[in-house]
Design an enzyme around this catalytic site. Sequence first.
Site, PDB file in Angstrom:
ATOM      1  N   GLY A  45       7.427 -40.264  -5.301  1.00 21.27           N
ATOM      2  CA  GLY A  45       7.239 -39.855  -3.903  1.00 21.27           C
ATOM      3  C   GLY A  45       5.800 -39.837  -3.441  1.00 21.27           C
ATOM      4  N   THR A  47       1.849 -38.840  -2.447  1.00 20.40           N
ATOM      5  CA  THR A  47       1.269 -37.922  -1.453  1.00 20.40           C
ATOM      6  C   THR A  47       2.241 -37.731  -0.299  1.00 20.40           C
ATOM      7  OG1 THR A  47      -0.932 -38.756  -1.986  1.00 20.40           O
ATOM      8  CG2 THR A  47      -0.697 -37.605   0.117  1.00 20.40           C
ATOM      9  N   CYS A  48       2.808 -38.831   0.168  1.00 19.83           N
ATOM     10  CA  CYS A  48       3.656 -38.808   1.363  1.00 19.83           C
ATOM     11  C   CYS A  48       4.786 -37.782   1.232  1.00 19.83           C
ATOM     12  CB  CYS A  48       4.211 -40.205   1.582  1.00 19.83           C
ATOM     13  SG  CYS A  48       5.423 -40.310   2.880  1.00 19.83           S
ATOM     14  N   GLY A 121      -0.908 -45.497 -15.816  1.00 21.33           N
ATOM     15  CA  GLY A 121      -1.019 -46.944 -16.047  1.00 21.33           C
ATOM     16  C   GLY A 121      -2.424 -47.461 -15.816  1.00 21.33           C
ATOM     17  N   GLY A 190     -12.840 -31.716  10.633  1.00 27.53           N
ATOM     18  CA  GLY A 190     -12.294 -33.070  10.762  1.00 27.53           C
ATOM     19  C   GLY A 190     -11.139 -33.097  11.738  1.00 27.53           C
ATOM     20  N   HIS A 455      19.130 -43.898  31.607  1.00 25.85           N
ATOM     21  CA  HIS A 455      18.722 -42.760  32.441  1.00 25.85           C
ATOM     22  C   HIS A 455      19.619 -41.563  32.156  1.00 25.85           C
ATOM     23  CE1 HIS A 455      17.328 -40.534  35.914  1.00 25.85           C
ATOM     24  NE2 HIS A 455      18.598 -40.306  36.233  1.00 25.85           N
TER      25      HIS A 455
HETATM   26  C1  LIG Z   1      -1.362 -34.117   5.200  1.00 21.75           C
HETATM   27  C2  LIG Z   1      -1.000 -35.572   5.300  1.00 21.75           C
HETATM   28  C3  LIG Z   1      -0.067 -35.978   6.229  1.00 21.75           C
HETATM   29  C4  LIG Z   1       0.280 -37.315   6.333  1.00 21.75           C
HETATM   30  N1  LIG Z   1       1.200 -37.672   7.259  1.00 21.75           N
HETATM   31  C5  LIG Z   1       1.527 -38.974   7.388  1.00 21.75           C
HETATM   32  C6  LIG Z   1       2.508 -39.377   8.324  1.00 21.75           C
HETATM   33  O1  LIG Z   1       3.092 -38.555   9.035  1.00 21.75           O
HETATM   34  N2  LIG Z   1       2.818 -40.681   8.416  1.00 21.75           N
HETATM   35  C7  LIG Z   1       2.196 -41.629   7.632  1.00 21.75           C
HETATM   36  O2  LIG Z   1       2.508 -42.810   7.749  1.00 21.75           O
HETATM   37  N3  LIG Z   1       1.269 -41.270   6.724  1.00 21.75           N
HETATM   38  C8  LIG Z   1       0.922 -39.980   6.582  1.00 21.75           C
HETATM   39  N4  LIG Z   1       0.009 -39.608   5.639  1.00 21.75           N
HETATM   40  C9  LIG Z   1      -0.578 -40.662   4.784  1.00 21.75           C
HETATM   41  C10 LIG Z   1       0.384 -41.039   3.661  1.00 21.75           C
HETATM   42  O3  LIG Z   1       0.713 -39.889   2.924  1.00 21.75           O
HETATM   43  C11 LIG Z   1      -0.250 -42.093   2.765  1.00 21.75           C
HETATM   44  O4  LIG Z   1      -0.680 -43.178   3.557  1.00 21.75           O
HETATM   45  C12 LIG Z   1       0.739 -42.590   1.734  1.00 21.75           C
HETATM   46  O5  LIG Z   1       1.195 -41.541   0.918  1.00 21.75           O
HETATM   47  C13 LIG Z   1       0.092 -43.666   0.874  1.00 21.75           C
HETATM   48  O6  LIG Z   1       1.031 -44.169   0.008  1.00 21.75           O
HETATM   49  P1  LIG Z   1       0.611 -44.800  -1.398  1.00 21.75           P
HETATM   50  O7  LIG Z   1       1.896 -45.171  -2.049  1.00 21.75           O
HETATM   51  O8  LIG Z   1      -0.434 -45.823  -1.202  1.00 21.75           O
HETATM   52  O9  LIG Z   1      -0.089 -43.629  -2.199  1.00 21.75           O
HETATM   53  P2  LIG Z   1       0.394 -42.182  -2.646  1.00 21.75           P
HETATM   54  O10 LIG Z   1       1.429 -41.649  -1.762  1.00 21.75           O
HETATM   55  O11 LIG Z   1      -0.857 -41.389  -2.821  1.00 21.75           O
HETATM   56  O12 LIG Z   1       1.083 -42.429  -4.055  1.00 21.75           O
HETATM   57  C14 LIG Z   1       0.369 -42.904  -5.143  1.00 21.75           C
HETATM   58  C15 LIG Z   1       1.130 -42.557  -6.407  1.00 21.75           C
HETATM   59  O13 LIG Z   1       0.486 -43.177  -7.513  1.00 21.75           O
HETATM   60  C16 LIG Z   1       0.464 -42.284  -8.624  1.00 21.75           C
HETATM   61  N5  LIG Z   1      -0.636 -42.727  -9.477  1.00 21.75           N
HETATM   62  C17 LIG Z   1      -1.957 -42.710  -9.214  1.00 21.75           C
HETATM   63  N6  LIG Z   1      -2.651 -43.279 -10.230  1.00 21.75           N
HETATM   64  C18 LIG Z   1      -1.738 -43.652 -11.157  1.00 21.75           C
HETATM   65  C19 LIG Z   1      -1.834 -44.297 -12.411  1.00 21.75           C
HETATM   66  N7  LIG Z   1      -2.997 -44.731 -12.895  1.00 21.75           N
HETATM   67  N8  LIG Z   1      -0.707 -44.510 -13.123  1.00 21.75           N
HETATM   68  C20 LIG Z   1       0.510 -44.112 -12.627  1.00 21.75           C
HETATM   69  N9  LIG Z   1       0.651 -43.495 -11.433  1.00 21.75           N
HETATM   70  C21 LIG Z   1      -0.460 -43.284 -10.703  1.00 21.75           C
HETATM   71  C22 LIG Z   1       0.259 -40.927  -7.964  1.00 21.75           C
HETATM   72  O14 LIG Z   1       0.672 -39.884  -8.815  1.00 21.75           O
HETATM   73  C23 LIG Z   1       1.149 -41.065  -6.721  1.00 21.75           C
HETATM   74  O15 LIG Z   1       2.467 -40.669  -6.988  1.00 21.75           O
HETATM   75  C24 LIG Z   1      -0.332 -38.268   5.489  1.00 21.75           C
HETATM   76  C25 LIG Z   1      -1.269 -37.868   4.534  1.00 21.75           C
HETATM   77  C26 LIG Z   1      -1.591 -36.536   4.431  1.00 21.75           C
HETATM   78  C27 LIG Z   1      -2.580 -36.120   3.396  1.00 21.75           C
END
Ligand SMILES: Cc1cc2nc3c(=O)[nH]c(=O)nc-3n(C[C@H](O)[C@H](O)[C@H](O)COP(=O)(O)OP(=O)(O)OC[C@H]3O[C@@H](n4cnc5c(N)ncnc54)[C@H](O)[C@@H]3O)c2cc1C
Length: 476
Positions: A45, A47-48, A121, A190, A455
């Site tokens: 899942g 950060t999202c 990884g 911010g 509407h």
């Molecule tokens: C408070 C907040 C609110 C947000 N609200 C929105 C929103 O409403 N709509 C929207 O579109 N975006 C929103 N975002 C942004 C959104 O969360 C991110 O753009 C999105 O999560 C990015 O997805 P990602 O898969 O690139 O990374 P992430 O969601 O960060 O996932 C990366 C994953 O990789 C794993 N990982 C990292 N390094 C390794 C490794 N070496 N080996 C194995 N696993 C690893 C981590 O544990 C994590 O599970 C929000 C962000 C925040 C902080």
Amino acid sequence: MAETAKDTIYDVAIIGGGPAGYTAAIRAGQYGLKTALIEKDDKLGGTCLHWGCIPTKSLLFDAEVYDHFKHAKEYGIDVSGEVKVNWPTVLQRKNDIITKHVKGLNFLMKKNKVTTITGYGKLTGPAIEGVLTVEVENGGKHQSVKTKNILLATGSDAKMLPGLTPDDRILTNIEMLAIPEIPKSMIVIGAGAVGVEFGSIFNSFGSEITIVEYLPRLVPVEDEEISKELNRIFRKRGIDINVGAKFEKVDKTDTGVTVTYTTSDGKQVVKEAEKVLIAVGRGPRTEGIGLDKTKIKTERGFIPVDQWQQTVEPGVYAIGDIVAGLPQLAHVGAMAGMVAVAKIAGKYSRPIRRNRIPGCTYTEPQIGSVGLTEAAAKEAGHDVKVGKFPFTANSKASIVGSHDGFIKVVADKKYGEILGVHIIGPQATELIAESVVALEMEATVEDLMFTIHAHPTLSEGMLDAFGSVEGMAINA
Ligand SMILES: Cc1cc2nc3c(=O)[nH]c(=O)nc-3n(C[C@H](O)[C@H](O)[C@H](O)COP(=O)(O)OP(=O)(O)OC[C@H]3O[C@@H](n4cnc5c(N)ncnc54)[C@H](O)[C@@H]3O)c2cc1C
């Protein structure tokens, strides 16, 4: 930790199980590719799902419900007794939603025959005879995952200001989402999406909110008029806004913090609050993933890619928040994953187009936008025509009691090509979808002026906004 048989060679191995990584894994499975998803945490899942999009929107919904109760009398609803927020229940509901969706992701991995591997990884170097190796470590145990292609999807972390470490008073989005009580006061450093969303939510819950932003306006990536309107509405809601202000320092007091900043007119202010939220952007997680073993050179930590999300290292792709030049949004990461995987599978694919990405900010009122701002369109040399329609003139906005805001359409004068749409107001994050499709289909203002909208709806406001480009909105 799932063990992979030594002779297994995957078509795709994805490092990171956030929205970029898990979406890519599902789509790869749908194409019939042999797929591994490697995630360091025990839950998919990213950060999202755990600290971003989903939990914040759960809080936002509760804040909206609470706001409606505050206006219940106006709606003709008598609520006897005091309406109170039950904070532990608010947090529990948010956690239940997360748990439900983690289960959903596990189900989808099984359904699409994706092998999930728990562990950290790392790349080990270039492909040998077309096969790449990911080294995966979990609790001291190591395994090598062999694959023809790798998708890096390791995501991002909240940036901290120099010298600060998150704790129970200095918060990032992670601490904020587990805060044990609603703070009486909070200073938000911010005014990007994360800062203004938390500011808006906790203002609804009764916290005294101060925003300190270095740039001259709130939500600086949005059209200037949107920033202005949000500023007006936030002030009306009692939020203390300081734009063009320079953060100096945070000091801890017996009961909370003081934040020192210099206002745009040079005055130094020392403001006290229970908490300070640091929301100054997110840094890519590209350290310690073995990039040094490859040809990939980062740009301020971000990974450059081509239009198919391919890095300069053959067979290695990057998607999501770690990619240079794309906004850090869940839907962008997810689409980047689908683009890359389609390319790998040899299926139809289409690169992400920067001006077709919806940006949504879930404040009260919401913001939804796509395409060029008026300033960017002019800068790009367009002869611009602008239409603007206020929600005060929309009947559904009256019904839902939400009159603040407007819809702004930026079009090219010559053929009426729609260049950008910027909405601030009720359900803006839902309303924007129509404009994304319009831009994808290269629709003109006239196409939309003759598209029937039901509407009474808020989306009818879109019809009026497109009409207003020609000075022909029906309702204004
Ligand atoms: C408070 C907040 C609110 C947000 N609200 C929105 C929103 O409403 N709509 C929207 O579109 N975006 C929103 N975002 C942004 C959104 O969360 C991110 O753009 C999105 O999560 C990015 O997805 P990602 O898969 O690139 O990374 P992430 O969601 O960060 O996932 C990366 C994953 O990789 C794993 N990982 C990292 N390094 C390794 C490794 N070496 N080996 C194995 N696993 C690893 C981590 O544990 C994590 O599970 C929000 C962000 C925040 C902080």
